[in-house]
Every structure is written in structure tokens, then in C-alpha cells.
Design a protein around this motif. Structure first.
Motif, PDB file in Angstrom:
ATOM      1  N   ALA A 101     -24.189 106.621  20.066  1.00 27.92           N
ATOM      2  CA  ALA A 101     -22.814 106.703  19.593  1.00 27.92           C
ATOM      3  C   ALA A 101     -21.890 107.276  20.663  1.00 27.92           C
ATOM      4  O   ALA A 101     -20.774 106.777  20.888  1.00 27.92           O
ATOM      5  N   GLU A 102     -22.333 108.329  21.345  1.00 25.34           N
ATOM      6  CA  GLU A 102     -21.538 108.931  22.427  1.00 25.34           C
ATOM      7  C   GLU A 102     -21.223 107.910  23.510  1.00 25.34           C
ATOM      8  O   GLU A 102     -20.085 107.800  23.973  1.00 25.34           O
ATOM      9  N   ARG A 103     -22.234 107.158  23.900  1.00 26.61           N
ATOM     10  CA  ARG A 103     -22.052 106.219  25.009  1.00 26.61           C
ATOM     11  C   ARG A 103     -21.130 105.064  24.621  1.00 26.61           C
ATOM     12  O   ARG A 103     -20.312 104.615  25.439  1.00 26.61           O
ATOM     13  N   ILE A 104     -21.262 104.587  23.408  1.00 22.56           N
ATOM     14  CA  ILE A 104     -20.374 103.519  22.959  1.00 22.56           C
ATOM     15  C   ILE A 104     -18.936 104.022  22.889  1.00 22.56           C
ATOM     16  O   ILE A 104     -17.997 103.340  23.329  1.00 22.56           O
ATOM     17  N   ALA A 105     -18.745 105.232  22.363  1.00 25.37           N
ATOM     18  CA  ALA A 105     -17.399 105.800  22.286  1.00 25.37           C
ATOM     19  C   ALA A 105     -16.796 105.970  23.675  1.00 25.37           C
ATOM     20  O   ALA A 105     -15.619 105.656  23.902  1.00 25.37           O
ATOM     21  N   ASP A 106     -17.595 106.454  24.625  1.00 24.09           N
ATOM     22  CA  ASP A 106     -17.109 106.610  25.996  1.00 24.09           C
ATOM     23  C   ASP A 106     -16.599 105.292  26.549  1.00 24.09           C
ATOM     24  O   ASP A 106     -15.545 105.222  27.193  1.00 24.09           O
ATOM     25  N   ARG A 107     -17.353 104.253  26.306  1.00 28.01           N
ATOM     26  CA  ARG A 107     -16.996 102.945  26.866  1.00 28.01           C
ATOM     27  C   ARG A 107     -15.721 102.409  26.209  1.00 28.01           C
ATOM     28  O   ARG A 107     -14.839 101.868  26.890  1.00 28.01           O
ATOM     29  N   ILE A 108     -15.617 102.555  24.907  1.00 27.40           N
ATOM     30  CA  ILE A 108     -14.416 102.076  24.207  1.00 27.40           C
ATOM     31  C   ILE A 108     -13.179 102.822  24.674  1.00 27.40           C
ATOM     32  O   ILE A 108     -12.107 102.231  24.872  1.00 27.40           O
ATOM     33  N   LEU A 109     -13.309 104.134  24.883  1.00 28.56           N
ATOM     34  CA  LEU A 109     -12.152 104.942  25.249  1.00 28.56           C
ATOM     35  C   LEU A 109     -11.684 104.732  26.680  1.00 28.56           C
ATOM     36  O   LEU A 109     -10.653 105.277  27.083  1.00 28.56           O
ATOM     37  N   LEU A 110     -12.417 103.941  27.447  1.00 32.12           N
ATOM     38  CA  LEU A 110     -11.920 103.540  28.761  1.00 32.12           C
ATOM     39  C   LEU A 110     -10.831 102.476  28.655  1.00 32.12           C
ATOM     40  O   LEU A 110     -10.087 102.256  29.607  1.00 32.12           O
ATOM     41  N   GLU A 111     -10.736 101.819  27.498  1.00 33.03           N
ATOM     42  CA  GLU A 111      -9.686 100.829  27.311  1.00 33.03           C
ATOM     43  C   GLU A 111      -8.324 101.521  27.294  1.00 33.03           C
ATOM     44  O   GLU A 111      -8.165 102.562  26.647  1.00 33.03           O
ATOM     45  N   PRO A 112      -7.327 100.981  27.985  1.00 25.17           N
ATOM     46  CA  PRO A 112      -6.027 101.664  28.083  1.00 25.17           C
ATOM     47  C   PRO A 112      -5.386 101.950  26.735  1.00 25.17           C
ATOM     48  O   PRO A 112      -4.729 102.977  26.565  1.00 25.17           O
ATOM     49  N   GLN A 113      -5.568 101.060  25.759  1.00 20.08           N
ATOM     50  CA  GLN A 113      -4.892 101.251  24.474  1.00 20.08           C
ATOM     51  C   GLN A 113      -5.622 102.210  23.543  1.00 20.08           C
ATOM     52  O   GLN A 113      -5.056 102.657  22.543  1.00 20.08           O
TER      53      GLN A 113
END
Length: 305
Positions: A101-113
């Protein structure tokens, strides 16, 4: 961050609004619900060497800069959520749902929006009910960064001159592009046919661009493997899936701050190849001289690409 706030992310919008970050206006959200994957995961020995079903629920609060205007390039695409899941599942086996879950959240939060991400992951085969974790993460809160940013696909851009859509070797050439070592995007010349003329430069530019897009739809109509695309978001999605694309130029050209000056197919193909950081630009059916910052190669319908 309270448990109630995490749970509210997946609840009715009215409840979600009550849990808005202090001092901020309510943010728009996008969500992925009931996304089930077969995954090998778990710390116990009995979970090794076998897969089990995981259910993913994701809610992302997104920042908006002005109106969306029905423009896919101005939003955070749902595909970025499933791609984040796919990337982390393909990266390595993990023991804990919390880690995943942490890793998926990290990746999503790299999106500018993306401003804040809520994730729920549940194991569906470990007991009579669903066993899972729920987390919420803010942008910039974990420190994982640039190493997660997947490089944009580098396409092979192929320009087909006027008349090439009627070439007998076209199907075989498309076969080679699909089987190639890089995603391929086809750029086309406008058909060598009369078209309306306008004294207004912008109107004529649109007419010229539409002529090229007509050729793109002709090609897609002849071969169903060809996908007509007009936005960066759809191009990125299609290239990551090795879909053979045909570029419809109007949207990207007219939206560009510093776009191409000319509207002929070859000039647009050069601009597109440079904009996309193409591996190379292959020219078929034209003898015109070309200068580009990407490698340029002349080819034919019969030669390897």
C-alpha cells in the motif's frame, strides 16, 4: 489522521466533505473500486508459492488548475491508478499489505495532480471475510521519489507520404511495426486532393490539420490494429501497451505553447518526433530534406523498420 477520516474516503461524498483537510476547500476525487488481482504475497510460509486474491480500493484527491474543459490531458487518468498497482506488483514480491500500500501510494502521489491518496487493500482468501489495511498519504510525505518515475515510452515515429496508404506493401509494413522493438506511432501526409482554402490563417491551419486527420481515420478504417490518438495522455497509455498508434495532430498542435509553424504532414511529424523524444523518425514516401534533433532514417514499405 483518524481512522474515521480514512474510512470516510470510501464513503458517500457528503461524509467525505466533512473530513476535508483543515483550512482547505473540498477537493475533487477520482476512485478505483473493487479491483481484484491474483498476487503472491504474505509473510507466512503457507502463502509462498501460491497466489491469492487482493482487492484494491483507491481514492485520490486531485488538484485542479482551471476548468477541465472536457480535456483528458488536464485530469489525472484512472489508468494511472491501475498502472501504479501493476508497477509495484511487478517490482518484487513483498510480505506485507502495508508495504504494498505504501509503495502504490508513493507512486500515485508522484502525479502532479495528486494531493492525497487513500488506499484499502484486502486479502479475500485468508479467512471467512476480507482481511486488509487502509492507509492515507499526503504528497511528499514519504521521501520516495525520482526512482519511481517510469520513463516515458520512446516511440519509433514513421512518416508516410502522400499515396502510401494505397501501397500494396502497407499491411506487411504494419506487421513489422507491431513486431518491432519499440512502440510505433504513424504520422501521415494530407491526402493529395483539393481542399478548401481560407484567407484566415487559423482557419486554414485547422483545415490542413483536419485533412491529415481524415487520412488517419482512413488508415484506421482499413486496419483495425491502428488506433487514432490525439492527446498525450492517450498516447502514453497506448504506447505502454504497445498499441500501434496513428497520430491525429489537431489537439496537440493547437494546444502547444510553442508549436510547429508549418501545417504540412512532414513538418508536423518532425515536431511530433522531437516533442515525444522519439528513438528515430523514419521517412517513407518522401524525398524532402529534413532537419531534426532526433535521428532521421529514410526507409521504404519493404525495408525493415
Amino acid at each position: 489522521m483518524t481512522t474515521d477520516e480514512i474510512r470516510a474516503a470510501f464513503a458517500h461524498p457528503a461524509l467525505r466533505a466533512e473530513m476535508t483537510l483543515p483550512g482547505t476547500a473540498p477537493l475533487d476525487r477520482i476512485s478505483l473500486r473493487d479491483h481484484v488481482r491474483e498476487v503472491e504475497i504474505g509473510a507466512f510460509q503457507q502463502e509462498r508459492g501460491r497466489t491469492q486474491r487482493l482487492r484494491f480500493d483507491i481514492v485520490v484527491e486531485v488538484l485542479r488548475e482551471g476548468p477541465v474543459d472536457d480535456d483528458v490531458d488536464r485530469i489525472l487518468s484512472y489508468d494511472r491508478l491501475t498502472e501504479a498497482i501493476d508497477a509495484e506488483l511487478a517490482s518484487e514480491r513483498v510480505n506485507l499489505l502495508e508495504t504494498l500500500a505504501e509503495r502504490i501510494a508513493d507512486r500515485i502521489l508522484l502525479e502532479p495532480q495528486a494531493a492525497r491518496a487513500f488506499l484499502r487493500i484486502e486479502k479475500l482468501d485468508r479467512g471467512p471475510g476480507a482481511l486488509g489495511v487502509e492507509i492515507v498519504r499526503l504528497k511528499g510525505g514519504t521521501g520516495r521519489g525520482a526512482e519511481l518515475v517510469a520513463p516515458a515510452p520512446q516511440p519509433r515515429v514513421v512518416f508516410l507520404g502522400a499515396g502510401m496508404l494505397d501501397h500494396a506493401a502497407l499491411p506487411a509494413m504494419l506487421d513489422r511495426l507491431i513486431a518491432g522493438d519499440a512502440p510505433a506511432v504513424i504520422c501521415l501526409a494530407a491526402p493529395d486532393l483539393p481542399r478548401p482554402r481560407s484567407p484566415a490563417a487559423l482557419a486554414q491551419r485547422r483545415i490542413d490539420l483536419l485533412a491529415i486527420e481524415q487520412a488517419a481515420w482512413v488508415l484506421a478504417g482499413r486496419d483495425r490494429r491502428c488506433l487514432v490518438v490525439n492527446s498525450r495522455t492517450e498516447l502514453d497509455w497506448a504506447m505502454r501497451r504497445r498499441q500501434l498508434c496513428v497520430w491525429a495532430p489537431s489537439k496537440m498542435v493547437l494546444d502547444a505553447v510553442d508549436g510547429p509553424k508549418a501545417s504540412d504532414g512532414l513538418s508536423l511529424a518532425v515536431w511530433f518526433a522531437e516533442t515525444m523524444g522519439a528513438l528515430e523518425l523514419c521517412l517513407i514516401g518522401t524525398d524532402d530534406r529534413v532537419q531534426a534533433v532526433v535521428p532521421v532514417r529514410r526507409a521504404s514499405m519493404e525495408t525493415p523498420l
